[in-house]
Design a protein around this motif. Structure first.
Motif, short mmCIF file in Angstrom:
data_model
loop_
_atom_site.label_atom_id
_atom_site.label_comp_id
_atom_site.label_asym_id
_atom_site.label_seq_id
_atom_site.Cartn_x
_atom_site.Cartn_y
_atom_site.Cartn_z
N UNK A 1 -8.25 -8.22 0.24
CA UNK A 1 -6.90 -8.25 0.81
C UNK A 1 -5.98 -7.28 0.09
N UNK A 2 -6.16 -7.18 -1.24
CA UNK A 2 -5.31 -6.31 -2.04
C UNK A 2 -5.53 -4.84 -1.68
N UNK A 3 -6.77 -4.51 -1.31
CA UNK A 3 -7.12 -3.11 -1.10
C UNK A 3 -7.17 -2.69 0.37
N UNK B 1 -6.86 1.18 5.14
CA UNK B 1 -6.31 1.43 6.48
C UNK B 1 -5.81 2.85 6.61
N UNK B 2 -5.25 3.41 5.54
CA UNK B 2 -4.66 4.74 5.60
C UNK B 2 -5.67 5.85 5.33
N UNK B 3 -6.90 5.49 5.00
CA UNK B 3 -7.89 6.51 4.67
C UNK B 3 -8.52 7.08 5.94
N UNK C 1 -13.80 8.39 4.60
CA UNK C 1 -13.58 7.85 3.26
C UNK C 1 -13.37 6.34 3.23
N UNK C 2 -13.50 5.68 4.37
CA UNK C 2 -13.28 4.23 4.39
C UNK C 2 -14.44 3.51 3.71
N UNK D 1 -1.39 -8.10 9.25
CA UNK D 1 -2.06 -7.03 9.99
C UNK D 1 -1.48 -5.66 9.68
N UNK D 2 -0.41 -5.62 8.90
CA UNK D 2 0.24 -4.36 8.54
C UNK D 2 0.51 -3.51 9.78
#
Length: 584
Positions: free
Chosen positions: A124-126, A131-133, A137-138, A547-548
């Motif tokens: 959850x922290x990461x 999401x932005x990668x 690179x995910x 869900x950001x």
């Protein structure tokens, strides 16, 4: 060490790793302050515990040796514990097959399944970093990567006559070039100084900041700083990319067929790469997977696969069609076991990028009898697109003119990138048309649904807005799309795009709610209805944070203020039920 992707695929860093299990015996690293400069920022998150930073990069570090009685066995293990089947997989995958004859130092990678039901303590922290990668690179959600540094040298003092040992890094991150570079620093020191060296390296890694997309990170390890920067400093190790393999070197033996290989990977066809060593096997499989970037390869792939793999029976059975998977193998046994597979790539010893390769026709599968068969592509596949002679001539000219390997690699990577983008743009354009108009979003109704993907409707768009707008290639594009729409790569891409668009609709719905006067709305309804509204808004707020959602800045704060104002307008007994309003 600083990490950064290449210009072609974006200069972003992916996020991090899935950690799993129990604690370990290694003592926690003391806190230090990383140098802060224009390149990066200090990671001082108070929620990070000892070994959380290590776990953001690695699941564990293992040393695998050879025991005359037990065979391959894990001798040393740092950080998170492994399940028995994981240890077994790592043991067999960390050594080359006996026929490979790998003397000296060899580096390669493998990939194996994560145990089902395993939870990630840092997930959850990461997640918001991941999401932005960019796709390449995910983190891998269902598999671990194993990065291996294997050493085999003659040693008369040992009964077996050889020193054989592998240092292995296990991670969820597909940072191939990065971890191979890290191993080049750690492994030689370990083979000379043994365990104290590994303990020091683990402590160094636990001081690293967590991976951040788009940031250059300084990562000190064993007296060296891994960093992406062109500074002339012997203590800085320059990395132009953290994830890419050399495409031209990998495809050099078969580059007359690169366009056909691109189609096979795009369509998720069953492919096996037969190579003389795990280094060539793993590099070729990784090159195949990356050739359809920025589209994500959604089927399974194993850069190095052995007869001891837990999926051996599943992937080699003749009772059903070969699965959608790319395997890299070195054992001659596979030449017979996988003879029924539809597409086989036989790689000989990889030539230097400056050596000329003779043009070879695609061979018939019946001609592949052993692993010693001539290098080439064995398949009955007929490509949908006409062969692009220009890229072949360009690469051949580069070989003749002794063009640097890095330049050849860049030419080939750009070719694949433009080819994939030409293919995917019509799909992106059509899927975007399935999005409801913003004016159809009503704050007091559920967000509208996406219109369904209709294959024939999509096909009709290709006549005027197909790949011919961006690609010079001719051929049966329609047939290629029809085949693609039935493969796992389309399913994975469409699921991801659908999720993104649904989140966008939820975000637009929340933003519309924020523009409404909730006080007026409450006054028009009963207290019970007002309480129900507050509860629903609280749920939407919590879900949006989880869900950001891609919201405009300040949307969540504004919505929370609306909720608080409504709660304060209600009787005190109801305020107690709804809890105290937020002060943020």
């Amino acid at each position: 060490m600083a990490l950064q992707g290449s210009e072609e695929i974006e200069e972003q860093l992916a996020e991090t790793e899935d950690v799993g299990d129990e604690d370990v015996s290694v003592s926690p690293a003391e806190e230090i302050t990383l140098p802060v400069g224009s390149e990066g920022e200090e990671d001082t998150d108070p929620l990070l515990l000892p070994w959380d930073r290590f776990s953001a990069w690695l699941h564990c570090i293992c040393v695998v040796g050879f025991d005359l009685e037990l065979g391959q066995a894990v001798e040393v293990h740092y950080c998170l514990l492994l399940l028995l089947f994981q240890k077994t997989s790592i043991c067999y995958l960390s050594f080359p097959d006996s026929n490979s004859g790998c003397l000296g130092d060899t580096q390669f990678c493998f990939r194996f399944r994560q145990a089902s039901g395993r939870k990630c303590s840092l997930g959850c922290f990461l997640d918001h970093f991941d999401r932005d990668a960019p796709v390449c690179l995910k983190r891998d959600p269902g598999h671990y990567y194993g990065y291996v540094y294997f050493r085999q040298v003659r040693d008369k003092s040992l009964k077996r006559g050889y020193f054989q040992k592998s240092l292995v890094l296990i991670s969820k991150l597909p940072y191939v070039a990065f971890f191979h570079s890290l191993l080049k620093l750690i492994a030689p020191e370990y083979f000379e100084k043994q365990e104290p060296c590994l303990e020091a390296a683990c402590n160094d890694i636990d001081r690293w900041p967590t991976p951040h997309p788009g940031k250059i990170l300084s990562l000190p390890v064993m007296g060296t700083v891994l960093k992406v920067c062109p500074k002339n400093n012997k203590h800085l190790h320059f990395l132009p990319s953290i994830h890419e393999v050399d495409l031209f070197r990998c495809f050099h033996p078969v580059f007359f067929h690169i366009q056909m290989l691109w189609e096979l990977v795009l369509l998720g066809e069953a492919l096996v790469v037969m190579a003389p060593s795990p280094a060539e096997s793993s590099d070729t499989v990784l090159a195949l997977v990356s050739c359809i970037s920025p589209l994500r390869y959604c089927s399974d792939f194993r850069p190095y696969f052995t007869i001891h793999d837990s999926e051996f029976k599943e992937y080699t059975t003749r009772t059903q069609a070969p699965p959608s998977v790319i395997l890299g193998v070195t054992n001659p046994f596979f030449a017979k076991t996988l003879q029924h597979w539809p597409h086989i790539i036989r790689i000989g010893d990889m030539k230097q990028a400056g050596e000329t390769v003779k043009q070879m026709k695609v061979k018939k599968l019946k001609n592949l009898k052993t692993l010693d068969s001539k290098p080439g592509v064995y398949s009955a596949y007929k490509p949908f697109l006409n062969k692009d002679e220009d890229i072949i001539k360009q690469l051949q000219k580069g070989v003749q003119q002794k063009r640097p390997s890095a330049a050849q690699n860049a030419i080939l990577r750009r070719y694949f990138l433009e080819l994939t983008q030409s293919f995917i743009i019509p799909l992106e354009r059509y899927v975007a048309s399935l999005m409801p108009l913003q004016k159809s979003i009503c704050p007091w109704k559920s967000p509208p649904q996406l219109r369904p993907f209709l294959q024939e409707d999509f096909m009709k768009t290709l006549e005027k807005a197909g790949p011919q707008l961006t690609s010079r290639l001719k051929g049966d594009w329609i047939g290629l799309y029809r085949q693609f729409l039935r493969c796992p790569n389309f399913d994975g891409w469409y699921r991801n795009r659908t999720r993104e668009m649904m989140q966008k609709l939820e975000a637009l719905h929340l933003e519309a709610l924020c523009e409404e006067d909730l006080q007026v709305r409450v006054q028009q309804h009963t207290e019970v209805e007002a309480v129900d509204l507050v509860l629903k808004l609280k749920d939407k707020l919590t879900q949006a944070e989880r869900d950001q959602l891609p919201l405009r800045p300040g949307t969540l704060t504004k919505l929370q203020a609306h909720i608080d104002s409504v709660i304060l307008s209600l009787p005190e007994d109801l305020q107690g039920i709804l809890h105290k309003p937020s002060t943020t």
